[in-house]
Design a protein around this motif. Structure first.
Motif, PDB file in Angstrom:
ATOM      1  N   ASN A   1      -3.889  -9.650   5.819  1.00  0.00           N
ATOM      2  CA  ASN A   1      -2.527 -10.058   6.164  1.00  0.00           C
ATOM      3  C   ASN A   1      -2.502 -11.552   6.466  1.00  0.00           C
ATOM      4  O   ASN A   1      -3.285 -12.022   7.283  1.00  0.00           O
ATOM      5  CB  ASN A   1      -2.030  -9.284   7.389  1.00  0.00           C
TER       6      ASN A   1
ATOM      7  N   ILE B   1       0.650 -10.103   2.047  1.00  0.00           N
ATOM      8  CA  ILE B   1      -0.562  -9.299   1.892  1.00  0.00           C
ATOM      9  C   ILE B   1      -1.339  -9.874   0.715  1.00  0.00           C
ATOM     10  O   ILE B   1      -0.774 -10.107  -0.356  1.00  0.00           O
ATOM     11  CB  ILE B   1      -0.257  -7.803   1.662  1.00  0.00           C
TER      12      ILE B   1
ATOM     13  N   GLY C   1     -11.545  -3.269  -3.674  1.00  0.00           N
ATOM     14  CA  GLY C   1     -11.240  -4.476  -2.923  1.00  0.00           C
ATOM     15  C   GLY C   1     -10.739  -4.198  -1.521  1.00  0.00           C
ATOM     16  O   GLY C   1     -10.800  -3.068  -1.032  1.00  0.00           O
ATOM     17  N   THR C   2     -10.227  -5.245  -0.860  1.00  0.00           N
ATOM     18  CA  THR C   2      -9.675  -5.092   0.471  1.00  0.00           C
ATOM     19  C   THR C   2      -8.402  -5.920   0.575  1.00  0.00           C
ATOM     20  O   THR C   2      -8.080  -6.668  -0.353  1.00  0.00           O
ATOM     21  CB  THR C   2     -10.682  -5.509   1.559  1.00  0.00           C
ATOM     22  N   VAL C   3      -7.671  -5.738   1.667  1.00  0.00           N
ATOM     23  CA  VAL C   3      -6.440  -6.505   1.846  1.00  0.00           C
ATOM     24  C   VAL C   3      -6.498  -7.314   3.124  1.00  0.00           C
ATOM     25  O   VAL C   3      -7.218  -6.984   4.064  1.00  0.00           O
ATOM     26  CB  VAL C   3      -5.187  -5.601   1.863  1.00  0.00           C
TER      27      VAL C   3
ATOM     28  N   VAL D   1      -7.360   1.029   3.677  1.00  0.00           N
ATOM     29  CA  VAL D   1      -7.868   0.149   2.617  1.00  0.00           C
ATOM     30  C   VAL D   1      -8.957  -0.763   3.188  1.00  0.00           C
ATOM     31  O   VAL D   1     -10.041  -0.902   2.627  1.00  0.00           O
ATOM     32  CB  VAL D   1      -6.723  -0.694   2.013  1.00  0.00           C
TER      33      VAL D   1
ATOM     34  N   GLY E   1      -2.556   5.230   0.082  1.00  0.00           N
ATOM     35  CA  GLY E   1      -3.754   4.416   0.194  1.00  0.00           C
ATOM     36  C   GLY E   1      -3.990   3.542  -1.024  1.00  0.00           C
ATOM     37  O   GLY E   1      -4.780   2.604  -0.962  1.00  0.00           O
TER      38      GLY E   1
ATOM     39  N   ILE F   1       0.852  -1.184   0.000  1.00  0.00           N
ATOM     40  CA  ILE F   1       0.000   0.000   0.000  1.00  0.00           C
ATOM     41  C   ILE F   1       0.889   1.236   0.000  1.00  0.00           C
ATOM     42  O   ILE F   1       1.839   1.320   0.787  1.00  0.00           O
ATOM     43  CB  ILE F   1      -0.942   0.006   1.219  1.00  0.00           C
TER      44      ILE F   1
ATOM     45  N   TYR G   1     -13.242  -0.733   2.553  1.00  0.00           N
ATOM     46  CA  TYR G   1     -13.974  -1.938   2.180  1.00  0.00           C
ATOM     47  C   TYR G   1     -15.157  -2.171   3.132  1.00  0.00           C
ATOM     48  O   TYR G   1     -16.286  -2.417   2.712  1.00  0.00           O
ATOM     49  CB  TYR G   1     -13.017  -3.128   2.200  1.00  0.00           C
TER      50      TYR G   1
ATOM     51  N   VAL H   1     -16.286 -12.421  -0.276  1.00  0.00           N
ATOM     52  CA  VAL H   1     -14.981 -12.169   0.350  1.00  0.00           C
ATOM     53  C   VAL H   1     -14.868 -12.895   1.686  1.00  0.00           C
ATOM     54  O   VAL H   1     -13.815 -13.423   2.036  1.00  0.00           O
ATOM     55  CB  VAL H   1     -14.741 -10.648   0.523  1.00  0.00           C
TER      56      VAL H   1
ATOM     57  N   VAL I   1      -3.542   0.538  -3.396  1.00  0.00           N
ATOM     58  CA  VAL I   1      -2.988  -0.812  -3.278  1.00  0.00           C
ATOM     59  C   VAL I   1      -2.294  -1.137  -4.597  1.00  0.00           C
ATOM     60  O   VAL I   1      -2.843  -0.896  -5.667  1.00  0.00           O
ATOM     61  CB  VAL I   1      -4.101  -1.844  -3.010  1.00  0.00           C
TER      62      VAL I   1
ATOM     63  N   ASP J   1       4.034   0.371   2.020  1.00  0.00           N
ATOM     64  CA  ASP J   1       3.886  -0.487   3.197  1.00  0.00           C
ATOM     65  C   ASP J   1       3.731  -1.928   2.729  1.00  0.00           C
ATOM     66  O   ASP J   1       2.750  -2.275   2.086  1.00  0.00           O
ATOM     67  CB  ASP J   1       2.653  -0.035   3.989  1.00  0.00           C
TER      68      ASP J   1
ATOM     69  N   SER K   1       4.027  -4.423   5.079  1.00  0.00           N
ATOM     70  CA  SER K   1       3.930  -5.146   6.354  1.00  0.00           C
ATOM     71  C   SER K   1       5.263  -5.815   6.671  1.00  0.00           C
ATOM     72  O   SER K   1       5.328  -6.990   7.012  1.00  0.00           O
ATOM     73  CB  SER K   1       2.832  -6.216   6.323  1.00  0.00           C
TER      74      SER K   1
END
Lengths: 249, 256, 260
Positions: free
Chosen positions: B126, B161, B122-124, C7, B95, B61, C11, B169, B97, B73, B75
């Motif tokens: 970990n 990630i 979408g989303t991420v 992020v 922000g 990100i 969502y 999802v 991705v 980022d 992670s």
């Protein structure tokens, strides 16, 4: 240490108050991988001690001025819950004892972790004593070592810790609280089992050289058992997943 | 034979040093909790962090943008940067991705990324980096299965990630979590298939999905992303194909 | 907030706007509640509560103190919360944060207002009464610490056995546990998060990062005993009224788990 004048009989007919032999450990149970937010964790029951250990990292070292560009920095915090002891409500927050224990624990881990593999990072070790019954620093280190392995931190060995000390003329392994309170000496040790090197050693009280030697032998002998329990706890994480997997099919 | 070893365990003497081990006094020891394969002479880590390698495909990100140098980022404890072309300044915003490839790990201090592609919406998630090969599966089988049955677009970064978009999802996430827990067991692909079926996953007709710029993913782009064992394939349009049912209200199309 | 959280937050917001939750739960569903009682034998009472991924350990210690001046014939209670650094990467060691102080005070308020503990039964003799110290240890943070802590505190109180009072020496004898602590009432906390215009019960971590405001309503099934609104957003009166209904509806569900 309480005064020896009002010391109760701690050894009756060659046995300790809880029925143990002089060189006998209390029952130990460890479960690894119990905290979801931590990179690695362990819950440990050691006699009446209940300890949680968690490892976070390696993460970016904060604040920056505490970082070392060449290697990882280990930060350790040992603390005791206010409801952990029999008797009155304890004080919260770190006291001088907790700060010292945190320091020697951190130093023991600095010996085994491959710090130079994680330059500029920090590795956090948290040890929370939820219930205490003597020997909590050793219980904490033993749990933290499992948490470190569970986190996959590169290290030389999985250390264990246990103490030996003197009551009257006898050397005893693994004091409980009452023995600890009235003992003549206490010697917590942390050991790297692959070569029995000593990573932590503290002692107070009154011991002859022979007594010290005896105490160390007891620690190393008991260490075989503790190592086995640590190992089984780490393996159990995968056995459990396997069992779940079999059920699932 | 495969056995689980711990830090400090002696590894059978082999001619050369193998990964995740150290030698001391003429003996070879494990540094990690891992799976040792005595035939292959390999020691695979079961826990722990990712170690970045040139060519690794990652998801990150954008943290900050300054003079077309982006901090990303991943992670991970090392700083990671992406140097944009001097002609297209600030095409990425904090922000965003992205997926990208590691070009270099400079001086053990900075991870340098290249060939980035923005992942819209979408989303991420970990995940443990050690479980990434299992999540991807041999020749992408695992991630394709999840993608097909949940109708999600999924991209798995080596750094741990995972980007997910569209479809169910929650079900895709649950499947990935189960793979993390059971990564070292056999028969996992079948179990995950059953889990997805029980969870309401199915094999719908593929429907093309447009992103916020109206760009549809071309159906040809699937399955080019990762070779066997999750190794990176050079095709930059390497998104595992996802499916989205247009009228399904589980379809979550996120636009910023 | 870190870009990574942004992020995830984005969502969650989009999802909730469509009436869906990340884990497919209903809007007013609690995550699974699990209670383990008596986990700390050295405490007079204890309970470890899991609310989904959130884990809270509550310990009760009883200690002899001087009664408060305005209530000379009563004991007292004290609630404290520790956001342990091992529970979440964002929690740091050090003096109590405003968050942990609010948490402990809201839990305290519900228990006190609902008169859950019979404080008169804690009176021993002139100048001596028991104080119940309720410590909340947050072991893993995955959202909604308030409800998890309230359930843990209530379960630990219900698990508590009084130490013996040694009338001769005028001290507590912690080696002997006597009758159970007198529990007069059960309070249940229900905390709602509002994200945009959507309101949900029992927010998980991602939802919590996304929410604008939250409302905690504590009831004993018959009356509302405590309310706390938090964060910058707002609720309408109509929303609050309907959430009070939800809180009452949830009471028996949690109470039966506490009594199980």
């Amino acid at each position: 240490m309480a005064s020896k004048a009002d010391r109760p009989e701690l050894i009756i007919k060659g046995k300790r108050l809880d029925g143990r032999a002089f060189n006998e450990l209390r029952p130990i149970k460890i479960e690894a991988g119990v905290l979801k937010n931590a990179a690695g964790s362990a819950r440990l029951e050691w006699g009446d001690n209940r300890v949680l250990a968690a490892v976070f990292g390696p993460i970016e070292c904060q604040p920056k001025h505490t970082s070392d560009p060449a290697k990882a920095v280990i930060k350790c915090k040992y603390s005791m819950a206010p409801f952990s002891s029999i008797g009155e409500h304890g004080r919260t927050g770190p006291n001088r004892r907790a700060i010292e224990i945190s320091k020697v624990t951190k130093e023991a881990f600095e010996n085994v972790v491959f710090l130079n593999e994680y330059p500029g990072s920090e590795i956090d070790i948290f040890i929370e004593v939820l219930q205490s019954d003597g020997g909590t620093r050793c219980a904490g280190i033993t749990a933290a070592a499992v948490a470190m392995a569970n986190a996959g931190i590169h290290m030389k060995d999985v250390m264990y810790a246990v103490s030996a000390g003197k009551v009257g003329n006898e050397m005893l392994l693994d004091f409980n609280m009452i023995e600890d309170n009235y003992s003549d000496s206490d010697m917590p040790m942390a050991i790297s089992p692959k070569d029995n090197s000593v990573l932590l050693l503290q002692m107070d009280g009154n011991n002859s050289k022979e007594e010290l030697k005896k105490g160390m032998e007891m620690v190393l002998e008991a260490g075989k058992k503790i190592s086995k329990i640590q190992r089984d706890a780490l393996l159990e994480v995968y056995r459990k997943a396997e069992a779940n997997a079999e059920k699932g099919v | 034979m495969k056995t689980i070893v711990m830090p400090g365990d002696v590894i059978e003497q082999t001619a050369e040093r193998i990964e995740n081990t150290y030698s001391e006094n003429g003996k070879l020891y494990s540094k990690i909790i891992g799976l040792y394969d005595s035939e292959k002479g390999s020691l695979v880590s079961l826990e722990g962090i990712w170690s970045p390698r040139v060519g690794d495909n990652v998801v990150g990100i954008i943290k900050s943008a300054r003079n077309a140098v982006y901090e990303v980022d991943l992670s991970f404890f090392l700083r990671s940067i992406l140097v944009g072309s001097k002609y297209d300044r600030h095409i990425h915003k904090p922000g965003d991705v992205i997926e990208a490839t590691i070009k270099d790990v400079e001086d053990r201090k900075t991870v340098v990324l290249t060939a980035e592609r923005v992942l819209h919406g979408g989303t991420v998630l970990n995940v443990k980096p050690t479980k990434v090969p299992r999540i991807i599966g041999k020749a992408n089988t695992m991630v394709k299965q999840i993608s097909d049955m949940t109708r999600c677009n999924i991209i798995v970064g080596k750094n741990g990630i995972v980007w997910i978009k569209g479809g169910n999802v929650a079900l895709a996430t649950a499947a990935i979590r189960q793979i993390e827990d059971e990564a070292h067991t056999s028969g996992l692909t079948e179990r995950i298939k059953k889990m997805l079926e029980d969870g309401g996953g199915s094999m719908p007709e593929p429907v093309q999905e447009a992103d916020k710029y109206g760009n549809a993913e071309t159906p040809d782009n699937d399955m080019r992303r990762n070779g066997p064992h999750g190794s990176y394939n050079k095709d930059r349009n390497a998104e595992v194909k996802g499916y989205t049912a247009a009228s399904d209200n589980t379809d979550i199309e996120i636009e910023k | 907030m870190e870009p990574m959280d942004e992020v995830k937050t984005y969502y969650i917001k989009e999802l909730l706007a469509r009436g869906k939750r990340e884990d497919n739960r209903g809007m007013f569903d609690f995550r699974q509640i699990r209670i383990k009682r008596g986990v700390i034998q050295h405490a007079e009472g204890s309970a470890q509560v899991e609310l989904g991924g959130t884990v809270v350990l509550a310990g009760v210690k009883l200690q002899i103190e001087e009664p408060m001046e305005d209530t000379p014939k009563q004991g007292n209670l004290m609630v404290a919360a520790e956001l342990l650094p091992l529970a979440h990467a964002d929690f740091e060691s050090g003096p109590p944060s405003p968050e942990s102080i609010e948490l402990s005070r809201v839990v305290d308020r519900g228990i006190r207002a609902a008169e859950c503990i019979d404080l008169e039964s804690l009176f021993i003799e002139e100048g001596k009464a028991w104080t119940a110290f309720i410590d909340l240890y947050i072991l893993n943070h995955d959202g909604n610490l308030l409800d998890a802590s309230s359930i843990a505190a209530m379960a630990a109180i219900m698990d508590t056995k009084m130490p013996r009072y040694d009338a001769e020496k005028k001290v507590a004898d912690y080696t002997v546990k006597t009758e159970p602590l007198k529990v007069k009432n059960i309070v249940v906390s229900t905390t709602f998060g509002k994200v945009g215009s959507t309101i949900v019960l029992d927010t998980n971590m991602h939802e919590e990062n996304s929410m604008d405001t939250r409302l905690t309503i504590e009831t004993d099934g018959k009356a509302v005993r405590a309310i706390q609104k938090g964060l910058h957003g707002s609720f309408s009166v109509k929303e609050i009224e309907s959430l009070v209904d939800v809180a009452f509806n949830k009471y028996n569900e949690v109470k039966s788990i506490l009594e199980h």
